[in-house]
Design a protein around this motif. Structure first.
Motif, PDB file in Angstrom:
ATOM      1  N   GLN A  60       0.848  -1.183   0.000  1.00 31.96           N
ATOM      2  CA  GLN A  60       0.000   0.000   0.000  1.00 31.96           C
ATOM      3  C   GLN A  60       0.883   1.231   0.000  1.00 31.96           C
ATOM      4  OE1 GLN A  60      -2.974   0.225   3.100  1.00 31.96           O
ATOM      5  NE2 GLN A  60      -4.220   1.595   1.849  1.00 31.96           N
TER       6      GLN A  60
ATOM      7  N   LYS B 131      -2.983   5.447  -1.882  1.00 28.66           N
ATOM      8  CA  LYS B 131      -3.450   4.437  -2.828  1.00 28.66           C
ATOM      9  C   LYS B 131      -4.062   3.256  -2.095  1.00 28.66           C
ATOM     10  CE  LYS B 131      -0.243   5.534  -6.574  1.00 28.66           C
ATOM     11  NZ  LYS B 131       0.741   4.977  -7.552  1.00 28.66           N
ATOM     12  N   GLN B 132      -4.829   2.469  -2.840  1.00 33.02           N
ATOM     13  CA  GLN B 132      -5.420   1.275  -2.264  1.00 33.02           C
ATOM     14  C   GLN B 132      -4.375   0.179  -2.123  1.00 33.02           C
ATOM     15  OE1 GLN B 132      -8.818   0.294  -4.791  1.00 33.02           O
ATOM     16  NE2 GLN B 132     -10.190   1.295  -3.327  1.00 33.02           N
TER      17      GLN B 132
END
Length: 121
Positions: A39, A43-44
Motif C-alpha cells: 500500500q 493508494k489502495q
C-alpha cells in the motif's frame, strides 16, 4: 493466536534489491496460500504476489519479472525477493493469508503489521 511478522524493509536506491520475510505462527503454515500486498501513500492496497501450498506463484503485472515469492515451510516463512526497484515500488508491504487456526475455528484473513520499503531516485 495467528501472527504474521514481516521484516526486511528499508531504504534502497533505484535499481537496488531487498528481500522481505514474513514469519507465521499459530496455524498450519504449509497448507495455506500466502500473499504479499503493498500500500503506497494515498493508494489502495494491492496484491503483489501469491504462492500456493503447491508452490505455484502469481504476480501483479507491475512486478512480474522483478519480484520472486517463495516459501520455506520448515521455517513457516514466506519471502519476497525484490529486484530492480523503482520509486513506484515505495510502499508498506504486508503479508497475508486466509486460513483457520484449526479445524474447529472459522477461516479468517490475517495480516502482518507491514514493513516499509522506500526506494529513492
Amino acid at each position: 493466536q495467528v501472527q504474521l511478522v514481516e521484516s526486511g524493509g528499508g531504504l534502497v536506491q533505484t535499481g537496488g534489491s531487498l528481500r522481505l520475510s514474513c514469519v507465521a505462527t499459530g496455524f498450519t503454515f504449509g497448507i495455506y496460500d500466502m500473499d504479499w500486498y503493498r500500500q503506497a501513500p494515498g493508494k489502495q492496497r494491492e496484491l503483489v504476489a501469491t504462492i500456493s501450498r503447491s508452490l505455484s506463484t502469481n504476480y501483479a503485472d507491475s512486478v512480474e519479472g522483478r519480484f520472486t515469492i517463495s516459501r520455506d515451510n520448515a521455517k513457516n516463512t514466506v519471502f519476497l525477493q525484490m529486484r530492480s526497484l523503482s520509486p513506484e515500488d515505495t510502499a508498506v508491504y504486508f503479508c497475508s493469508t486466509y486460513a483457520r487456526k484449526n479445524v474447529w475455528t472459522k477461516y479468517e484473513s490475517y495480516w502482518g503489521q507491514g514493513t516499509q520499503v522506500t526506494v529513492s531516485s
